[in-house]
Design a protein around this motif. Structure first.
Motif, PDB file in Angstrom:
ATOM      1  N   ARG A  36       0.855  -1.185   0.000  1.00  0.00           N
ATOM      2  CA  ARG A  36       0.000   0.000   0.000  1.00  0.00           C
ATOM      3  C   ARG A  36       0.897   1.243   0.000  1.00  0.00           C
ATOM      4  NH1 ARG A  36      -2.693  -3.654  -0.829  1.00  0.00           N
ATOM      5  NH2 ARG A  36      -4.774  -4.220  -0.063  1.00  0.00           N
ATOM      6  N   ASP A  37       0.529   2.253  -0.787  1.00  0.00           N
ATOM      7  CA  ASP A  37       1.321   3.479  -0.813  1.00  0.00           C
ATOM      8  C   ASP A  37       0.935   4.367   0.366  1.00  0.00           C
ATOM      9  OD1 ASP A  37      -1.065   4.736  -1.453  1.00  0.00           O
ATOM     10  OD2 ASP A  37      -0.557   5.072  -3.548  1.00  0.00           O
ATOM     11  N   GLU A  38       1.456   5.607   0.371  1.00  0.00           N
ATOM     12  CA  GLU A  38       1.218   6.499   1.512  1.00  0.00           C
ATOM     13  C   GLU A  38      -0.250   6.872   1.662  1.00  0.00           C
ATOM     14  OE1 GLU A  38       2.223   9.015  -2.056  1.00  0.00           O
ATOM     15  OE2 GLU A  38       3.095   7.258  -1.089  1.00  0.00           O
ATOM     16  N   LYS A  39      -1.033   6.687   0.610  1.00  0.00           N
ATOM     17  CA  LYS A  39      -2.475   6.966   0.686  1.00  0.00           C
ATOM     18  C   LYS A  39      -3.304   5.699   0.897  1.00  0.00           C
ATOM     19  CE  LYS A  39      -2.433  11.168  -2.128  1.00  0.00           C
ATOM     20  NZ  LYS A  39      -2.998  11.846  -3.340  1.00  0.00           N
ATOM     21  N   GLY A  40      -2.618   4.583   1.114  1.00  0.00           N
ATOM     22  CA  GLY A  40      -3.330   3.333   1.368  1.00  0.00           C
ATOM     23  C   GLY A  40      -3.797   2.617   0.125  1.00  0.00           C
ATOM     24  N   LYS A  41      -3.282   3.010  -1.057  1.00  0.00           N
ATOM     25  CA  LYS A  41      -3.735   2.398  -2.304  1.00  0.00           C
ATOM     26  C   LYS A  41      -2.799   1.252  -2.708  1.00  0.00           C
ATOM     27  CE  LYS A  41      -6.016   6.484  -4.259  1.00  0.00           C
ATOM     28  NZ  LYS A  41      -6.072   7.423  -5.406  1.00  0.00           N
ATOM     29  N   PRO A  42      -3.351   0.126  -3.176  1.00  0.00           N
ATOM     30  CA  PRO A  42      -2.526  -0.993  -3.636  1.00  0.00           C
ATOM     31  C   PRO A  42      -2.067  -0.770  -5.074  1.00  0.00           C
ATOM     32  CG  PRO A  42      -4.832  -1.549  -3.874  1.00  0.00           C
ATOM     33  CD  PRO A  42      -4.798  -0.176  -3.244  1.00  0.00           C
ATOM     34  N   TYR A  43      -1.201  -1.658  -5.555  1.00  0.00           N
ATOM     35  CA  TYR A  43      -0.833  -1.640  -6.968  1.00  0.00           C
ATOM     36  C   TYR A  43      -2.060  -1.996  -7.811  1.00  0.00           C
ATOM     37  CZ  TYR A  43       4.166  -1.713  -5.742  1.00  0.00           C
ATOM     38  OH  TYR A  43       5.409  -1.418  -5.261  1.00  0.00           O
ATOM     39  N   ALA A  44      -2.167  -1.387  -8.980  1.00  0.00           N
ATOM     40  CA  ALA A  44      -3.249  -1.727  -9.911  1.00  0.00           C
ATOM     41  C   ALA A  44      -3.029  -3.147 -10.427  1.00  0.00           C
ATOM     42  CB  ALA A  44      -3.258  -0.748 -11.077  1.00  0.00           C
ATOM     43  N   PRO A  45      -4.110  -3.886 -10.706  1.00  0.00           N
ATOM     44  CA  PRO A  45      -3.969  -5.260 -11.231  1.00  0.00           C
ATOM     45  C   PRO A  45      -3.107  -5.333 -12.490  1.00  0.00           C
ATOM     46  CG  PRO A  45      -6.243  -4.847 -10.578  1.00  0.00           C
ATOM     47  CD  PRO A  45      -5.522  -3.529 -10.473  1.00  0.00           C
ATOM     48  N   THR A  46      -3.212  -4.319 -13.353  1.00  0.00           N
ATOM     49  CA  THR A  46      -2.401  -4.323 -14.576  1.00  0.00           C
ATOM     50  C   THR A  46      -0.921  -4.132 -14.262  1.00  0.00           C
ATOM     51  OG1 THR A  46      -3.011  -1.979 -14.797  1.00  0.00           O
ATOM     52  CG2 THR A  46      -4.214  -3.559 -16.149  1.00  0.00           C
ATOM     53  N   TYR A  47      -0.606  -3.359 -13.199  1.00  0.00           N
ATOM     54  CA  TYR A  47       0.796  -3.169 -12.815  1.00  0.00           C
ATOM     55  C   TYR A  47       1.354  -4.459 -12.215  1.00  0.00           C
ATOM     56  CZ  TYR A  47       5.026  -1.069 -10.888  1.00  0.00           C
ATOM     57  OH  TYR A  47       6.333  -0.775 -10.604  1.00  0.00           O
TER      58      TYR A  47
END
Length: 216
Positions: A36-47
């Motif tokens: 999770r990044d600093e905003k709590g978002k995971p990597y996108a499935p495509t990434y």
């Protein structure tokens, strides 16, 4: 090179490729999924799919040229998705309803007008300076991006090398920008034109959606 340096080497650099098993790949996959990044978002499935493809390519090369018996990435199973989820968008009529709802704040109104009619990313918009806009030639030079990390303003190159570009501003928007900039005083030509953050833009887009009734 970036993926190799930041996503693969930190996990695998102390192991010989012939000693890496499918269970090691699965552990690595789980780490990427849980990131999770600093905003709590995971990597996108495509990434995630891209990360696995790069790793698999290294093992395929070893199988083909260096007598490695098999590719453990294949045994571990897939990671991520090859195609992005369907993206929702507004029709022109929906956008016009939305922009009318945020017209009470000139900063917000002008920022969304540039985003919509010139096709900028939010980070590119927030990095714009007066030097980047030529109202006589009706052009915007996109050459940097803005983000705020740990309370600091960070200016970086655009998302990809091809993102550097010169955009033509529609005539009506040029007139709006002339009017808008005529009311701003004491700002240097190399200062950011919009002095707010992505979170402010997110707040404003939610406000405009609620006020206009267009779909989220």
């Amino acid at each position: 090179e970036h993926i190799l340096r930041t996503k693969l080497l930190p996990y695998f650099e102390n192991k010989k490729m012939c000693d890496i098993r499918a269970k090691d790949i699965i552990q690595w996959q789980n780490e990427q999924i849980s990131y999770r990044d600093e905003k709590g978002k995971p990597y996108a499935p495509t990434y995630l799919k891209t990360l696995q493809s790069e790793l698999s390519a290294l093992f395929n090369h070893a199988v083909r040229f260096y007598e490695l018996k098999s590719n453990p990435v294949v045994k571990a199973g897939p990671l991520g998705k090859g195609k992005a989820e369907e993206m929702l968008f507004w029709t022109k009529e929906e956008y016009l309803k939305f922009i009318e709802a945020v017209k009470d704040k000139p900063y917000s109104y002008q920022a969304f007008q540039i985003l919509y009619w010139c096709g900028l990313r939010v980070g590119e918009l927030l990095a714009l300076t007066y030097n980047d806009i030529d109202l006589e030639k009706r052009t915007i030079s996109v050459n940097k991006s803005y983000q705020r990390i740990e309370g600091r303003d960070i200016i970086t190159p655009p998302k990809t090398p091809k993102s550097k570009r010169i955009i033509t501003i529609p005539p009506f928007l040029t007139e709006e920008l002339k009017e808008y900039t005529s009311h701003l005083y004491g700002i240097m030509a190399d200062e950011r034109m919009f002095r707010f953050t992505k979170s402010y833009m997110e707040h404003e887009i939610i406000r405009g959606i609620k006020a206009s009734g267009v779909k989220r």
